[in-house]
Structures are given as structure tokens and as C-alpha cells.
Design an enzyme around this catalytic site. Structure first.
Site, PDB file in Angstrom:
ATOM      1  N   ASP A 152      -0.736 -42.344  12.241  1.00 47.25           N
ATOM      2  CA  ASP A 152       0.486 -42.578  13.013  1.00 47.25           C
ATOM      3  C   ASP A 152       0.150 -42.772  14.492  1.00 47.25           C
ATOM      4  O   ASP A 152       1.021 -43.077  15.306  1.00 47.25           O
ATOM      5  CB  ASP A 152       1.522 -41.463  12.796  1.00 47.25           C
ATOM      6  CG  ASP A 152       1.043 -40.122  13.297  1.00 47.25           C
ATOM      7  OD1 ASP A 152      -0.153 -39.985  13.628  1.00 47.25           O
ATOM      8  OD2 ASP A 152       1.873 -39.183  13.358  1.00 47.25           O
ATOM      9  N   SER A 153      -1.142 -42.641  14.835  1.00 45.64           N
ATOM     10  CA  SER A 153      -1.608 -43.004  16.186  1.00 45.64           C
ATOM     11  C   SER A 153      -1.248 -44.456  16.494  1.00 45.64           C
ATOM     12  O   SER A 153      -1.238 -44.851  17.657  1.00 45.64           O
ATOM     13  CB  SER A 153      -3.120 -42.792  16.310  1.00 45.64           C
ATOM     14  OG  SER A 153      -3.808 -43.399  15.236  1.00 45.64           O
ATOM     15  N   ASP A 161      -0.881 -41.938   6.913  1.00 45.17           N
ATOM     16  CA  ASP A 161      -0.307 -40.778   7.606  1.00 45.17           C
ATOM     17  C   ASP A 161       1.182 -40.646   7.303  1.00 45.17           C
ATOM     18  O   ASP A 161       1.912 -41.643   7.330  1.00 45.17           O
ATOM     19  CB  ASP A 161      -0.461 -40.975   9.117  1.00 45.17           C
ATOM     20  CG  ASP A 161      -1.303 -39.900   9.755  1.00 45.17           C
ATOM     21  OD1 ASP A 161      -1.580 -38.877   9.100  1.00 45.17           O
ATOM     22  OD2 ASP A 161      -1.683 -40.089  10.925  1.00 45.17           O
ATOM     23  N   LYS A 206      -1.764 -38.141   4.439  1.00 41.68           N
ATOM     24  CA  LYS A 206      -2.147 -37.019   5.303  1.00 41.68           C
ATOM     25  C   LYS A 206      -0.899 -36.429   5.936  1.00 41.68           C
ATOM     26  O   LYS A 206      -0.038 -37.192   6.396  1.00 41.68           O
ATOM     27  CB  LYS A 206      -3.129 -37.479   6.388  1.00 41.68           C
ATOM     28  CG  LYS A 206      -3.486 -36.369   7.377  1.00 41.68           C
ATOM     29  CD  LYS A 206      -4.674 -36.732   8.229  1.00 41.68           C
ATOM     30  CE  LYS A 206      -4.391 -37.627   9.395  1.00 41.68           C
ATOM     31  NZ  LYS A 206      -3.384 -37.113  10.361  1.00 41.68           N
ATOM     32  N   GLU A 240       0.435 -33.422   8.822  1.00 43.68           N
ATOM     33  CA  GLU A 240      -0.035 -32.554   9.900  1.00 43.68           C
ATOM     34  C   GLU A 240       0.408 -31.132   9.591  1.00 43.68           C
ATOM     35  O   GLU A 240       1.599 -30.806   9.622  1.00 43.68           O
ATOM     36  CB  GLU A 240       0.499 -33.039  11.250  1.00 43.68           C
ATOM     37  CG  GLU A 240      -0.160 -34.339  11.672  1.00 43.68           C
ATOM     38  CD  GLU A 240       0.089 -34.726  13.121  1.00 43.68           C
ATOM     39  OE1 GLU A 240       0.679 -33.933  13.878  1.00 43.68           O
ATOM     40  OE2 GLU A 240      -0.308 -35.840  13.486  1.00 43.68           O
ATOM     41  N   GLU A 280      -8.590 -31.230  14.127  1.00 45.66           N
ATOM     42  CA  GLU A 280      -8.520 -31.956  15.407  1.00 45.66           C
ATOM     43  C   GLU A 280      -8.574 -31.007  16.599  1.00 45.66           C
ATOM     44  O   GLU A 280      -7.813 -30.034  16.679  1.00 45.66           O
ATOM     45  CB  GLU A 280      -7.224 -32.808  15.464  1.00 45.66           C
ATOM     46  CG  GLU A 280      -7.120 -33.576  16.787  1.00 45.66           C
ATOM     47  CD  GLU A 280      -6.110 -34.715  16.781  1.00 45.66           C
ATOM     48  OE1 GLU A 280      -5.527 -35.004  15.713  1.00 45.66           O
ATOM     49  OE2 GLU A 280      -5.911 -35.314  17.854  1.00 45.66           O
TER      50      GLU A 280
HETATM   51  O1  KIV Z   1      -3.061 -40.637  13.599  1.00 46.16           O
HETATM   52  C1  KIV Z   1      -4.299 -40.559  13.660  1.00 46.16           C
HETATM   53  O2  KIV Z   1      -4.986 -41.521  13.993  1.00 46.16           O
HETATM   54  C2  KIV Z   1      -4.909 -39.278  13.328  1.00 46.16           C
HETATM   55  C3  KIV Z   1      -6.358 -39.082  13.649  1.00 46.16           C
HETATM   56  C4  KIV Z   1      -6.567 -38.977  15.096  1.00 46.16           C
HETATM   57  C5  KIV Z   1      -6.942 -37.962  12.902  1.00 46.16           C
HETATM   58  O3  KIV Z   1      -4.252 -38.432  12.807  1.00 46.16           O
END
Ligand code: KIV
Length: 280
Positions: free
Chosen positions: A40-41, A79, A108, A110, A178
Site C-alpha cells: 500500500d506504499s 497488501d 499482508k 499490518e 519493519e
Molecule cells: O507497503 C509496503 O510497501 C510495505 C513494505 C514497506 C513492507 O508494507
């Protein structure tokens, strides 16, 4: 998942990197990474948001599908964005299902087992592999007091370790750690049988992950723990400057880069245009 577990057992380091579109996914896959994270970055890196909080499940579905169209050999992890799994287990299962249907191999979230044990369990029951994410969880940066190093005190370190240990107990197949003190990541890596993949948490992990735009030098202010391996910003700026100069100087498009009509067709066109002018 089996390959990642085997890598942990054989002490072979796992390489994970983000990608958000088909071209980048193809390139990182060709470079031989083990896991592609559609993180989600992308909200900050691609869409210009100031945090990841504005990213929606629709954004994630679109980008997971784009990455999947590259048909990578690497595992694709999608994510779960903010508010796609927190409110209820059934929403979490529904949204994770959308990411799998779009082409993700796993999702994934969080958090670990202490915060989201019920979600991890429900996803696993639904046949959806889950990667947990402990330490700095950027979706909670407001609660955490910013993007800061986690586990500097013994009590906070213990909380992070518990999140990771219970994530494995609830059925996660891997854990991202992280921005924690390295001792926290090392302890978790030694305690877990599932792989740990770290970012900003030191070298004592089963693998590492970075944001591809940081690696390529495309982000203006990358986090202190990322490493820039090239400077694509300079390369792109120079290429576009050269293009703009050539357009302005009439050098682009050059010989061999444009195509014409057959002579008789051109002559026919000219007489048709003359006829048209007469009629008006
Ligand atoms: O969203 C993302 O790119 C991440 C990584 C930094 C682990 O969660």
C-alpha cells in the site's frame, strides 16, 4: 510458501521487493526476486498521498491485477489497505478474497496475532495465505506517534515479539518486521519457524524487503533504512530534457521515424481537396 520455508531452513536469504505495475513486476521478476509485494506504499510512491491511509481496496485490486498480468515466477503478496480488515473478520475475508481473485498468491495485514489473530485465523480457514507485519505499522502512524523506530524499550520490544509469535500460532506463513531495534528482529527470527522479512530492522532476518522506487532513486525523501542502488530520477530527467530539446529544435521525429502515402494516392488527395474547395 513451501519454497520460502525451505529457504529459512537452509539459511538462504529471501528477497522481497515492491512493484505496482506490469512493467516493473516483469523487471523485478527477471532479476530473480522471490516475492513481489504490491504494497500500500503505492499510495505515497505512485499516487502522491502523504500517507497510506487514503489507499482503498479498489486501488489494491487494480495494482495487484496489473502485477499479475506480468505472470511472474515470484510469489505475489497483496497488501490489505487501511480499513479493509480492521472493522470485521467477514470484511477482511471478503476483501482478501478480492485480492486473490485479482491474482495475488497471498495477502499482508499490518499487525500480528495479538491484534489480528481472529483475522489471520479466518483468512487461513478461507484458504488465503497471510503475511503478518509487526514493528512499525505505517497504517497506525498516528497512534504510534509517527514513523519511528519500534522496540527501543524492553516493554515495547516484548509487545512486538508477542505480536510476531502469536501471528505464527494463528497461522501466518511469514512476518514482515519493519523498523525495529535489530535485537527485536533477531529474537523473532530465532523464535519463529516461519520466515521473517525485514525492512529497517537489521541483518538478522530470513529476508529483506525494500520499496522498488527507493532502490531506483525515484523517491524524493526515502526512509533512512532504504538503500538507493541507482539514480533513475537523473536518468529520466536527462532523457526527457533531450526529447524536449529535440522537439523544440525540430530534430524529432528524425529520418526513418515517419511514413508517407504512395505518390499517386497523394496526388489523388490533392485533386480531391481542390474539388472540395471549388464546391465551397
Ligand atoms: O507497503 C509496503 O510497501 C510495505 C513494505 C514497506 C513492507 O508494507
Amino acid at each position: 510458501m513451501k519454497t520460502l520455508l525451505e529457504k529459512k531452513e537452509k539459511r538462504e536469504r529471501i528477497v522481497m521487493i515492491t512493484a505496482y505495475d506490469t512493467i516493473m513486476a516483469r523487471l523485478v521478476d527477471e532479476a530473480g526476486v522471490d516475492v513481489i509485494l504490491v504494497g500500500d506504499s503505492l499510495g505515497m510512491v505512485l499516487l502522491g498521498y502523504s500517507s497510506t491511509l487514503q489507499v482503498t481496496i479498489d486501488d489494491m485490486v487494480r495494482h495487484v491485477a496489473a502485477v499479475a498480468r506480468a505472470e511472474p515466477r515470484a510469489m505475489i503478496v497483496g497488501d490489505m489497505p487501511f480499513m479493509s480488515y480492521e472493522a470485521s473478520v467477514s470484511e477482511a475475508v471478503h476483501n482478501a478474497g478480492r485480492l486473490l481473485a485479482a491474482g495475488a498468491d497471498a495477502v499482508k495485514i499490518e499487525g500480528g496475532g495479538e491484534s489480528y489473530g481472529d483475522v489471520i485465523r479466518a483468512l487461513r480457514r478461507a484458504g488465503i495465505p497471510v503475511m503478518a507485519h509487526v514493528g512499525l505499522t505505517p497504517q497506525r502512524y498516528k497512534l504510534l506517534g509517527g514513523y519511528r523506530l519500534m522496540g527501543k524499550t524492553a516493554s515495547e520490544a516484548l509487545e512486538v515479539i508477542r505480536e510476531a509469535v502469536t501471528a505464527e500460532e494463528e497461522g501466518a506463513f511469514a512476518v514482515v518486521i519493519e523498523f525495529t531495534a535489530w535485537e527485536v528482529a533477531k529474537t523473532i527470527t530465532e523464535k519463529l519457524t516461519i520466515p521473517t522479512i525485514c525492512i529497517g530492522s537489521g541483518p538478522y532476518c530470513d529476508g529483506q524487503v525494500l520499496v522498488v522506487h527507493d532502490v531506483l532513486g525515484l523517491t524524493p525523501s526515502p526512509p533512512p533504512f532504504s538503500k538507493q542502488y541507482t539514480n533513475l530520477s537523473d536518468i529520466i530527467r536527462k532523457a526527457v530534457l533531450d526529447y524536449a530539446r529535440e522537439v523544440r529544435e525540430g530534430l524529432f521525429p528524425g529520418e526513418g521515424m515517419y511514413w508517407g502515402m504512395k505518390k499517386n494516392e497523394y496526388n489523388k488527395l490533392l485533386s480531391m481537396l481542390r474539388e472540395e474547395q471549388k464546391e465551397h
